[in-house]
Design a protein around this motif. Sequence first.
Motif, short mmCIF file in Angstrom:
data_model
loop_
_atom_site.label_atom_id
_atom_site.label_comp_id
_atom_site.label_asym_id
_atom_site.label_seq_id
_atom_site.Cartn_x
_atom_site.Cartn_y
_atom_site.Cartn_z
N VAL A 89 0.82 -1.16 0.00
CA VAL A 89 0.00 0.00 0.00
C VAL A 89 0.85 1.20 0.00
N LEU A 90 0.96 0.81 -0.55
CA LEU A 90 1.25 1.89 -1.23
C LEU A 90 2.28 1.84 -2.14
N ASP A 132 1.24 -5.60 -10.94
CA ASP A 132 1.03 -4.17 -11.20
C ASP A 132 -0.42 -3.85 -11.57
N LYS A 133 -1.06 -4.75 -12.32
CA LYS A 133 -2.42 -4.46 -12.76
C LYS A 133 -3.38 -4.32 -11.59
N PHE A 134 -3.05 -4.93 -10.45
CA PHE A 134 -3.87 -4.77 -9.25
C PHE A 134 -3.37 -3.61 -8.41
N LEU A 135 -2.07 -3.48 -8.28
CA LEU A 135 -1.50 -2.36 -7.49
C LEU A 135 -2.00 -1.02 -8.00
N PHE A 179 -5.61 -8.42 -2.42
CA PHE A 179 -6.03 -7.77 -3.66
C PHE A 179 -4.84 -7.65 -4.62
N ALA A 180 -3.69 -7.26 -4.12
CA ALA A 180 -2.51 -7.04 -4.96
C ALA A 180 -2.04 -8.31 -5.66
N THR A 181 -2.39 -9.45 -5.10
CA THR A 181 -2.01 -10.73 -5.72
C THR A 181 -3.16 -11.33 -6.54
N GLY A 182 -4.29 -10.65 -6.57
CA GLY A 182 -5.42 -11.11 -7.36
C GLY A 182 -6.33 -12.10 -6.65
N LYS A 183 -6.11 -12.32 -5.38
CA LYS A 183 -6.94 -13.28 -4.63
C LYS A 183 -8.31 -12.69 -4.27
N ASP A 184 -8.38 -11.38 -4.08
CA ASP A 184 -9.64 -10.71 -3.78
C ASP A 184 -10.03 -9.83 -4.97
N SER A 216 -9.86 -4.72 0.44
CA SER A 216 -10.71 -4.83 1.63
C SER A 216 -10.86 -3.47 2.31
N ALA A 217 -11.85 -3.39 3.18
CA ALA A 217 -12.04 -2.17 3.97
C ALA A 217 -10.81 -1.90 4.82
N ALA A 218 -10.20 -2.96 5.35
CA ALA A 218 -8.99 -2.80 6.16
C ALA A 218 -7.83 -2.26 5.33
N CYS A 219 -7.72 -2.71 4.09
CA CYS A 219 -6.68 -2.21 3.18
C CYS A 219 -6.87 -0.71 2.97
#
Length: 117
Positions: free
Chosen positions: A11-12, A89-92, A41-46, A50-53
């Motif tokens: 995160v950043l 990168d596509k998720f980041l 999310f950054a690895t494509g699993k979600d 998330s709200a926590a992210c």
Amino acid sequence: MNNTFFSMILVLSLLVCIAHFSNAAIQCGTVDMKAAACISFATGKDAKPSAACCSGLQQLAQNVKSVDDKKTICRCLKAGVKNFAGVQDKFLSKIPDACKIKVGFPVSINTNCETIH
């Protein structure tokens, strides 16, 4: 646990990029903790961060007081991402918009933290 740690670091990749470690008010440990929830999310699993992210990144963004802070966060995130396989990168690059955070530079594994202004 490793995935959580990595998320924080990512995160950043978002905020992912701030000054000299010795002069920075923001520490990499703090960046890691705030970004850890973003790993899934950054690895494509979600499908979305998330709200926590988003909450962690928003808190981190609120602590940015200077360009040096941005550079430090960037460096911390880039160093942390190296510890986790599968970050894409596509998720980041989607995290800032998804979390409604303005970072002022492209979020990427390849971001040059030294050129951030």
